[in-house]
Design an enzyme around this catalytic site. Structure first.
Site, PDB file in Angstrom:
ATOM      1  N   LEU A 104      -2.520  -4.760  -2.593  1.00 45.91           N
ATOM      2  CA  LEU A 104      -3.715  -4.890  -1.750  1.00 45.91           C
ATOM      3  C   LEU A 104      -3.987  -3.576  -1.034  1.00 45.91           C
ATOM      4  CD1 LEU A 104      -5.951  -6.396  -0.233  1.00 45.91           C
ATOM      5  CD2 LEU A 104      -4.221  -7.080   1.433  1.00 45.91           C
ATOM      6  N   ASP A 105      -3.069  -3.202  -0.177  1.00 45.52           N
ATOM      7  CA  ASP A 105      -3.182  -1.961   0.582  1.00 45.52           C
ATOM      8  C   ASP A 105      -1.791  -1.348   0.620  1.00 45.52           C
ATOM      9  OD1 ASP A 105      -3.642   0.108   2.296  1.00 45.52           O
ATOM     10  OD2 ASP A 105      -4.038  -1.123   4.056  1.00 45.52           O
ATOM     11  N   PRO A 106      -1.450  -0.516  -0.401  1.00 45.06           N
ATOM     12  CA  PRO A 106      -2.383   0.134  -1.319  1.00 45.06           C
ATOM     13  C   PRO A 106      -2.651  -0.685  -2.591  1.00 45.06           C
ATOM     14  CG  PRO A 106      -0.195   0.991  -1.679  1.00 45.06           C
ATOM     15  CD  PRO A 106      -0.073  -0.008  -0.559  1.00 45.06           C
TER      16      PRO A 106
END
Length: 928
Positions: free
Chosen positions: A606-608
């Site tokens: 997701l993040d990253p």
């Protein structure tokens, strides 16, 4: 059986004095309803008869030449061909039609131990049949001397011109190609060529729509296939260009003609080390070369007509990743769209793969088309559509028996090549040893089986079969497993990862985890998944063994352990995927990974992960039409759904608790309005928190995350005056965390009081120790006052009370205050099974357009978790990691080394498949 009175000439033929030992037969073709070819035409039969050969022809009303023509040539037409010592055909013979002790000549498709034809080969050996395969009739240079190649080239080119007309019409363009039909619709190729000439006349008159742009035809190779193809192409008004000038023709050519380009090996193959091309070296060591066709030729080809032979270990002409690049929709200034004409989706419109070698030189063509269904649309996401000409992708024609569409000429052409060898082949007696014959090397080398066994040149077939059987047995015992994935870690995001891969029965999945119950839970939920115990740090040999047995290793372990898995992958030549940031301990392994020929793909969570994909999609589209990215602000976070945020942190853990807390102590760098801002590790990161109002229905705040400045290079946005990536939380999180920091509870360093061999302590005792209070038995109200004084906040006491950190509960010690608190909160603030979480991602992208208008484009990505199902965090990390893993398994990602998902071929595909999973983003736009 036909009666003599129906064919008066038959009686006359039978009265002839044929040599009794020279009787051959031409069998009917029954491998396909379209198969109308024969190995010899009536003209060839007449010559054989004149030479004293008795020729028996099995009756067939489907054969291109009628039976009467063979009768007129002196043949005998009858069902029974058992009198013949040599039987000629074209395609494979049904097993029940094989006659023992005979010599059969046909294309057997057995020389690569093709599994579907092994029963045929077994029957040939059992029935003592001598098998001569036309494919192996070669001269002293290894060149085939009997083949349909030229006819395949002719038929294939007519097919793709016919398909091109239909494809362009579906895209909104009527063209002269609409009047070219499939080759089998014409009486002969001359009539088909006339239709091509008529289309060419219309093109020369300027009747090709300007919206289509200049059309370029690329021909690979210079052999018979290419020659036949180019003969048809030359019926159009044309101009040939060299590969070096193909781009110019594609972008600036005259639409009143078409452009041709013959491409040889030297034009697109080059030595990996040092460049250049050496034909002799390439023949011996094709693995030393790499294809540049995807960069030098393919981007400027409208139609590719492929007729090259591809051998294992040779560079592929076009790979699956190449197709993603060539077929993605893009701004194309060379395609005019004036007067409302629709633009073409991409340069490449059609591929005619006459080589028809599934998975060969054109990697993404893993199955042939048929005369019944001659075309399919192949798109950048590996979908195939055989029912429409309208969808996305390139039109592909890959019929494996194209010459049968022009059967008379194919029969004449093939018979002319075979006839010089006929008298020699006629001497074959399958009852006599092969060595008793005096065959030339050309004929001898084409005999695959004789006297009940494989000939010496083809004994390797049995070895291939044995290895294939072993492989099949292994697959059968493993449920027909084709690929293997090992997943290291079975934590909170593992379930969607396993679930996605488990959809493909041919993928074997092993989950290795230190908490065996977690991997066992996944094994119970997804039958066939194997759960194993593993301590990655303490059992390197087990790590090595698991990696060695896998095609891809996925690590969802804590990021500080990824390098352990990566080094094992490099040693074993196994690809790897992680959802974490590519830290230095991984990026330093890049050269080793390249040398090992493996991919280590990071930052696909997701993040990253999704944050990159959405940002790059927008930025590349903006730049493609002349825009500049002048600012980029991005915030992302995983949160409990609002109704479950009732705690001091306004937070619950749906992913690694330690990572969520230690990030609040991290260093950060970012650019704000042209000024660089640096926050040191352990500094006041929480002091940089700001309110976020892009979703006013939420009460959000955000703070910087890591080094944002490096993304100027990663995203290729050097002009950005603001560049910041941050973390999203509900308002109140930052204040609570700052109080926990002031109280020493987020200290990551080991503390003596928390040593696992020390005496038991309570949370109240720990708090007193951390704030310097020696008497934990003081009156509770006094204790609260002291803590408030230390933290300079009454709210600090409220936080501790709500979290139970002033209770006399025994502490489970984990070395440092941070790790001890993490373990405690992972239970205290765990997202329960009846609760759901939420993921919010926001990009604000500043754009300056060529007319100096300024736009701020907002991208919102909001995902809720499912109660009793996958959490939002699990879905948004697990699914992209799973999609990336499957892409590597399927050959869609072939870049080697330690890489990020920053190329369009990767990020567009992952986004497309995430959207298929229901994970969508929305956009806003505001012009200033």
């Amino acid at each position: 059986m036909l009666r003599i009175k129906k064919f008066p000439l038959m009686a006359a033929m039978r009265s002839r004095n044929f040599s009794s030992h020279k009787v051959i037969a031409i069998r009917r073709e029954d491998q396909s309803v379209w198969e109308r070819r024969a190995p010899f035409s009536p003209t060839h039969v007449r010559k054989l008869v004149k030479n004293g050969v008795k020729v028996i022809v099995q009756p067939s009303n489907r054969r291109a030449y009628p039976m009467q023509a063979y009768l007129n040539a002196g043949a005998i037409v009858q069902e029974d061909i058992s009198e013949a010592s040599v039987i000629f055909g074209v395609k494979q013979v049904p097993i029940d039609q094989l006659i023992p002790d005979k010599t059969f000549c046909f294309f057997s498709h057995t020389i690569k131990a093709q599994e579907s034809n092994m029963p045929l080969l077994d029957a040939i050996l059992e029935k003592n049949i001598r098998l001569l395969d036309y494919e192996k009739l070669v001269d002293h240079r290894g060149h085939r001397v009997v083949a349909f190649g030229k006819m395949a080239g002719v038929a294939g080119t007519i097919n793709i011109l016919h398909g091109l007309g239909l494809r362009l019409l579906a895209l909104g363009h009527h063209t002269p190609f609409m009047h070219i039909g499939p080759p089998h619709n014409y009486r002969n190729s001359s009539m088909a060529r006339q239709a091509v000439r008529d289309a060419g006349y219309e093109i020369s008159l300027g009747l090709m729509p300007k919206s289509v742009g200049p059309l370029t035809f690329v021909f690979t190779g210079s052999g018979n296939v290419s020659q036949g193809s180019q003969e048809v192409f030359q019926e159009l008004p044309h101009e040939y260009v060299s590969p070096e000038h193909l781009q110019k023709a594609a972008e600036h050519g005259n639409p009143n003609k078409v452009y041709g380009c013959e491409v040889r090996r030297r034009h697109y193959l080059e030595r990996i080390e040092g460049g250049g091309f050496d034909s002799a070296e390439y023949e011996e060591h094709p693995e030393r070369y790499v294809s540049t066709f995807n960069k030098r030729i393919a981007p400027y080809a409208s139609v590719l007509i492929n007729g090259i032979y591809w051998a294992v270990n040779s560079p592929k002409l076009l790979t699956i990743p190449d197709a993603k690049h060539l077929l993605r929709p893009a701004y194309t200034p060379w395609l005019p769209t004036s007067m409302g004409a629709p633009a073409l989706p991409h340069r490449m419109l059609g591929i005619c793969d006459i080589s028809a070698d599934p998975g060969g030189s054109i990697e993404f063509m893993n199955e042939c088309t048929t005369i019944d269904t001659p075309f399919c649309l192949y798109d950048a996401d590996r979908n195939k559509d055989t029912k429409s000409f309208k969808g996305p992708g390139v039109l592909v024609c890959s019929i494996d028996n194209m010459p049968t569409q022009i059967p008379r000429e194919s029969t004449d052409f093939f018979g002319d090549l075979l006839f010089p060898f006929a008298n020699e082949i006629l001497t074959s007696d399958a009852l006599k040893p092969l060595d008793d014959h005096k065959f030339t090397p050309t004929v001898y080398g084409a005999i695959i089986a004789s006297n009940g066994k494989l000939t010496p040149n083809f004994e390797y077939i049995q070895e291939l079969r044995t290895s294939t059987v072993r492989s099949r047995q292994k697959e059968s015992s493993q449920g027909k497993v084709e690929k293997r994935v090992v997943i290291f870690g079975a934590g909170r995001v593992a379930a969607p990862l396993v679930e996605y891969l488990h959809r493909q029965p041919s993928i074997a999945i092993t989950v290795a985890c230190e908490q065996k119950e977690l991997s066992d839970n996944l094994a119970r939920a997804y039958p066939g998944v194997e759960g194993v115990y593993l301590n990655a740090v303490g059992n390197p040999d087990v790590v090595q063994e698991l990696v060695a047995n896998a095609d891809v290793a996925v690590s969802i372990l804590p990021r500080e352990l990824h390098h352990i898995i990566a080094k094992a992958c490099i040693r074993e030549g196994t690809n790897m995927v992680t959802a974490s940031y590519a830290k230095e301990n991984l990026t330093s392994l890049h050269s080793e990974a390249v040398n090992a020929g493996i991919t280590i793909l990071n930052e696909v969570g997701l993040d990253p992960g999704i944050d990159h994909l959405l940002a790059l999609e927008c930025m590349h589209e903006v730049r493609a039409v002349g825009g500049r990215i002048t600012s980029f602000e991005s915030y992302c976070g995983g949160l409990p759904a609002p109704e479950f945020s009732d705690n001091p942190l306004r937070y619950k853990f749906s992913w690694s608790p330690r990572s969520a807390l230690i990030n609040t102590l991290s260093a950060a760098k970012y650019i704000r309005k042209g000024q660089k801002v640096t926050i040191k590790e352990g500094g006041d990161l929480m002091g940089a928190t700001r309110s976020l109002d892009f979703l006013p229905g939420f009460n959000l705040e955000g703070y910087p995350n890591g080094d944002s400045t490096k993304y100027a290079k990663y995203y290729d946005i050097p002009e950005a005056v603001t560049l910041l990536r941050g973390t999203i939380r509900y308002k109140g999180f930052t204040e609570a965390v700052r109080n926990l920091q002031l109280l020493g509870l987020l200290d990551p360093e080991n503390h003596p009081i928390l040593h696992d061999k020390g005496p038991d302590i309570t949370w109240r005792q720990l708090l007193c120790h951390l704030v310097g209070l020696h008497d934990h038995n003081m009156i509770y109200e006094n204790l609260k006052n002291k803590i408030a004084e230390h933290a300079e906040s009454d709210y600090a006491v409220e936080i501790l009370e709500e979290l139970g950190l002033l209770d006399e509960t025994r502490v489970t010690k984990h070395g440092s205050p941070l790790d001890t608190l993490t373990q405690y909160l992972s239970t205290k603030l765990n997202l329960e099974s009846n609760e759901r979480d939420l993921v919010i991602l926001r990009h604000d992208i500043g754009i300056t357009w060529p007319d100096n208008r300024r736009e701020t484009r907002g991208i919102n990505f909001v995902v809720y978790g499912d109660i009793k199902g996958h959490s939002a965090m699990a879905k948004t990390v697990g699914y992209p990691a799973a999609i990336a893993t499957k892409m590597i398994l399927d050959g869609e990602i072939q870049e080697r080394g330690v890489i990020l998902p920053f190329t369009p071929e990767i990020y567009r595909t992952i986004l497309s498949r995430l959207r298929n999973e229901g994970l969508h983003s929305t956009e806003t736009s505001k012009f200033l």
